[in-house]
Design a protein around this motif. Sequence first.
Motif, PDB file in Angstrom:
ATOM      1  N   VAL A  29       0.827  -1.207   0.000  1.00 49.32           N
ATOM      2  CA  VAL A  29       0.000   0.000   0.000  1.00 49.32           C
ATOM      3  C   VAL A  29       0.863   1.261   0.000  1.00 49.32           C
ATOM      4  CG1 VAL A  29      -1.799   1.236   1.280  1.00 49.32           C
ATOM      5  CG2 VAL A  29      -1.704  -1.270   1.373  1.00 49.32           C
ATOM      6  N   LEU A  30       0.446   2.252  -0.802  1.00 51.33           N
ATOM      7  CA  LEU A  30       0.991   3.602  -0.674  1.00 51.33           C
ATOM      8  C   LEU A  30      -0.084   4.446   0.009  1.00 51.33           C
ATOM      9  CD1 LEU A  30       2.917   6.010  -1.324  1.00 51.33           C
ATOM     10  CD2 LEU A  30       1.713   6.213  -3.516  1.00 51.33           C
ATOM     11  N   MET A  31       0.274   5.113   1.091  1.00 53.29           N
ATOM     12  CA  MET A  31      -0.667   5.987   1.796  1.00 53.29           C
ATOM     13  C   MET A  31      -0.369   7.434   1.432  1.00 53.29           C
ATOM     14  SD  MET A  31      -3.219   6.250   3.944  1.00 53.29           S
ATOM     15  CE  MET A  31      -3.292   4.594   4.668  1.00 53.29           C
ATOM     16  N   ILE A  32      -1.400   8.149   1.005  1.00 52.57           N
ATOM     17  CA  ILE A  32      -1.250   9.572   0.697  1.00 52.57           C
ATOM     18  C   ILE A  32      -1.835  10.370   1.850  1.00 52.57           C
ATOM     19  CG2 ILE A  32      -1.811  11.418  -0.937  1.00 52.57           C
ATOM     20  CD1 ILE A  32      -2.182   9.198  -3.041  1.00 52.57           C
ATOM     21  N   GLY A  33      -0.969  11.082   2.565  1.00 46.26           N
ATOM     22  CA  GLY A  33      -1.431  11.878   3.702  1.00 46.26           C
ATOM     23  C   GLY A  33      -0.928  11.297   5.015  1.00 46.26           C
ATOM     24  N   SER A  34      -0.280  12.136   5.829  1.00 46.59           N
ATOM     25  CA  SER A  34       0.326  11.662   7.082  1.00 46.59           C
ATOM     26  C   SER A  34      -0.434  12.152   8.305  1.00 46.59           C
ATOM     27  CB  SER A  34       1.780  12.132   7.171  1.00 46.59           C
ATOM     28  OG  SER A  34       1.817  13.533   7.461  1.00 46.59           O
ATOM     29  N   GLY A  35      -1.666  12.626   8.116  1.00 46.18           N
ATOM     30  CA  GLY A  35      -2.480  13.024   9.268  1.00 46.18           C
ATOM     31  C   GLY A  35      -2.869  11.796  10.081  1.00 46.18           C
ATOM     32  N   ASN A  36      -3.681  12.010  11.111  1.00 49.56           N
ATOM     33  CA  ASN A  36      -4.037  10.886  11.982  1.00 49.56           C
ATOM     34  C   ASN A  36      -4.693   9.736  11.226  1.00 49.56           C
ATOM     35  OD1 ASN A  36      -2.971  11.741  14.405  1.00 49.56           O
ATOM     36  ND2 ASN A  36      -4.731  13.041  14.840  1.00 49.56           N
ATOM     37  N   VAL A  37      -5.579  10.070  10.282  1.00 45.81           N
ATOM     38  CA  VAL A  37      -6.240   8.997   9.534  1.00 45.81           C
ATOM     39  C   VAL A  37      -5.199   8.203   8.743  1.00 45.81           C
ATOM     40  CG1 VAL A  37      -7.889   8.481   7.695  1.00 45.81           C
ATOM     41  CG2 VAL A  37      -8.455  10.206   9.408  1.00 45.81           C
ATOM     42  N   GLY A  38      -4.280   8.903   8.098  1.00 51.41           N
ATOM     43  CA  GLY A  38      -3.254   8.234   7.292  1.00 51.41           C
ATOM     44  C   GLY A  38      -2.381   7.301   8.115  1.00 51.41           C
ATOM     45  N   THR A  61      12.955  13.977  -9.627  1.00 55.83           N
ATOM     46  CA  THR A  61      12.885  13.394  -8.277  1.00 55.83           C
ATOM     47  C   THR A  61      11.841  12.274  -8.237  1.00 55.83           C
ATOM     48  OG1 THR A  61      11.259  15.040  -7.586  1.00 55.83           O
ATOM     49  CG2 THR A  61      13.568  15.535  -7.104  1.00 55.83           C
ATOM     50  N   GLU A  62      11.364  11.848  -9.413  1.00 57.16           N
ATOM     51  CA  GLU A  62      10.334  10.807  -9.428  1.00 57.16           C
ATOM     52  C   GLU A  62      10.877   9.482  -8.893  1.00 57.16           C
ATOM     53  OE1 GLU A  62      11.175  12.595 -12.108  1.00 57.16           O
ATOM     54  OE2 GLU A  62       9.372  13.678 -12.776  1.00 57.16           O
ATOM     55  N   LYS A  63      10.028   8.817  -8.121  1.00 56.47           N
ATOM     56  CA  LYS A  63      10.365   7.462  -7.654  1.00 56.47           C
ATOM     57  C   LYS A  63       9.173   6.566  -7.970  1.00 56.47           C
ATOM     58  CE  LYS A  63      13.080   8.671  -3.558  1.00 56.47           C
ATOM     59  NZ  LYS A  63      12.850  10.125  -3.717  1.00 56.47           N
ATOM     60  N   THR A  64       9.454   5.386  -8.488  1.00 55.80           N
ATOM     61  CA  THR A  64       8.375   4.445  -8.776  1.00 55.80           C
ATOM     62  C   THR A  64       8.313   3.408  -7.656  1.00 55.80           C
ATOM     63  OG1 THR A  64       8.676   4.759 -11.140  1.00 55.80           O
ATOM     64  CG2 THR A  64       7.480   2.785 -10.460  1.00 55.80           C
ATOM     65  N   LEU A  65       7.118   3.225  -7.105  1.00 52.49           N
ATOM     66  CA  LEU A  65       6.929   2.256  -6.030  1.00 52.49           C
ATOM     67  C   LEU A  65       6.006   1.153  -6.541  1.00 52.49           C
ATOM     68  CD1 LEU A  65       6.093   4.797  -3.169  1.00 52.49           C
ATOM     69  CD2 LEU A  65       8.314   3.737  -3.595  1.00 52.49           C
ATOM     70  N   ALA A  66       6.408  -0.089  -6.351  1.00 52.56           N
ATOM     71  CA  ALA A  66       5.549  -1.213  -6.751  1.00 52.56           C
ATOM     72  C   ALA A  66       4.489  -1.400  -5.664  1.00 52.56           C
ATOM     73  CB  ALA A  66       6.381  -2.481  -6.906  1.00 52.56           C
ATOM     74  N   VAL A  67       3.265  -0.972  -5.947  1.00 55.18           N
ATOM     75  CA  VAL A  67       2.162  -1.119  -4.985  1.00 55.18           C
ATOM     76  C   VAL A  67       0.916  -1.599  -5.731  1.00 55.18           C
ATOM     77  CG1 VAL A  67       2.961   0.640  -3.338  1.00 55.18           C
ATOM     78  CG2 VAL A  67       1.490   1.318  -5.248  1.00 55.18           C
ATOM     79  N   ASP A  68       0.012  -2.259  -5.019  1.00 61.12           N
ATOM     80  CA  ASP A  68      -1.250  -2.650  -5.646  1.00 61.12           C
ATOM     81  C   ASP A  68      -2.431  -1.871  -5.069  1.00 61.12           C
ATOM     82  OD1 ASP A  68      -1.509  -3.808  -3.155  1.00 61.12           O
ATOM     83  OD2 ASP A  68      -1.524  -5.879  -3.875  1.00 61.12           O
ATOM     84  N   THR A  69      -2.134  -1.006  -4.085  1.00 58.88           N
ATOM     85  CA  THR A  69      -3.196  -0.238  -3.444  1.00 58.88           C
ATOM     86  C   THR A  69      -2.687   1.160  -3.132  1.00 58.88           C
ATOM     87  OG1 THR A  69      -3.966  -2.280  -2.398  1.00 58.88           O
ATOM     88  CG2 THR A  69      -4.816  -0.208  -1.490  1.00 58.88           C
ATOM     89  N   ILE A  70      -3.513   2.162  -3.403  1.00 58.72           N
ATOM     90  CA  ILE A  70      -3.181   3.542  -3.025  1.00 58.72           C
ATOM     91  C   ILE A  70      -4.331   4.054  -2.169  1.00 58.72           C
ATOM     92  CG2 ILE A  70      -2.740   5.893  -3.860  1.00 58.72           C
ATOM     93  CD1 ILE A  70      -1.648   4.651  -6.446  1.00 58.72           C
TER      94      ILE A  70
END
Lengths: 96, 365
Positions: free
Chosen positions: B153-162, B236-245
């Motif tokens: 998983v890639l999580m977008i957002g570092s607030g409490n929910v994230g 500065t692009e980085k590619t992450l192998a994820v199946d969920t965002i």
Amino acid sequence: MTSRERERLVCRCEEVSLGEIENAIDAGAATLNEVKRRTRAGMGLCQSRTCSRLIARIVAERTGRGIEEVDTVTVRPPVRPIALKVFENRSDEHEG
Amino acid sequence: MTAVDIAVVGAGPAGLSAAIEGARSGASVLLLDENDKPGGQLFKQIHKFFGSREHRAGTRGIDIGTQLLSEARELSIDIWLNAEVCGVYDNNELAVVVNHSTSKTVRAGAIVLATGATENAVSFPGWTLPGVMSAGAAQTMVNIHRVLPGHRVLMIGSGNVGVIVSYQLLQAGADVAAIVEAAPSLGGYGVHTAKVRRAGVPFYTSHTVLKAEGADRVESAVIVELDKDWNHVPETEKTLAVDTICIAAGLTPLVELGRSAGCHVVFEPTLGGWIPAHDSYMETSVPAVFVAGDIAGVEEASTAMEEGRLAGIGAAAVLGYYGADERNALSQVVWNRLDALRSGPYGRKRREAKEVLLRAGENAT
């Protein structure tokens, strides 16, 4: 902006792209309601719950106005998507 | 036509608390919720809450939900589930659709709107691919339905929910590839953030997602660094192998019913956007229509419960179940706790924003 970026969908329900919204703004749409009337963005199943903020930001940035000036919507019942058959199935009637 | 003293829309922490407080006054209360179970988001909250002892710090959200429900049952509060409130009309009439099939009318002496909030979207190329979802959706899948939304998983957002949902995804057996945060600093409480960091999850501040890629579903995500003007930093692009965002980009109050009722709304970005102005009893510009919880400004379950109590007390008072002195005394106790919750570096900003709403509310009524 690249054509790939302009093809990015902003309103998923009605499949309206960023490019279509930008064209509407350039043609004079200055609020969410006006973008909606030109493109159908926000008129789908979610009734703009998902895309209204995204569109408001696009309009605000492109027109140089504040979010609160462009993010004006008209709310009319029903505020939830409901089937027409519901209107036939009234379990109670108004008295008087 | 169903007639009640107080109709409460939404059975989350705010609505349940409003219903309980209203019923304690002796008023008849009807609690409506569109879901098939009451409790709102509480039953997804398997982590312990913070605050002081009065705010049930150290108690898990699910246990608070169970306790509120048993209080509601003891007070014989009528609860309609699968009940969508589709409009608020004159004379405090609610149009309700039950089980997606039958329409009913409820007339209430007072209405408490506790409809909560909706999760904000982030739009990027590929965001409509299967595998992209809100953090709340992922939390529902894991904690309610016991289904893993994906494996990496890639999580977008570092607030409490994230950070909380990231940790719960880790607990459920998923791998969290990264948490990206567009702002230069992290948004969540230290204790939640530290747990995720200790588990080895990398955080990328001043980063955003550039695109999701995949044939039929998400197979990878590209992230990019942002400069101080939020522009992409080249190369500065980085590619992450994820199946969920997962998208945890904040919440917007669900104010449609407030607008439908004719409530005066105020734009307050710190609290999520357009919000019905209200007074210190949570009454809006429309007499006998109250708000509580995220619809009155996005905060936390603890503040939502206190606002619900205020709204329940206020609604009971407009119906004559409490006199002004009794109402003021009961409300003051709640306000003391609310002020405590809205102190400290995180709470102070919210308190200042709430004061703007309150001033607008005092002027509007």
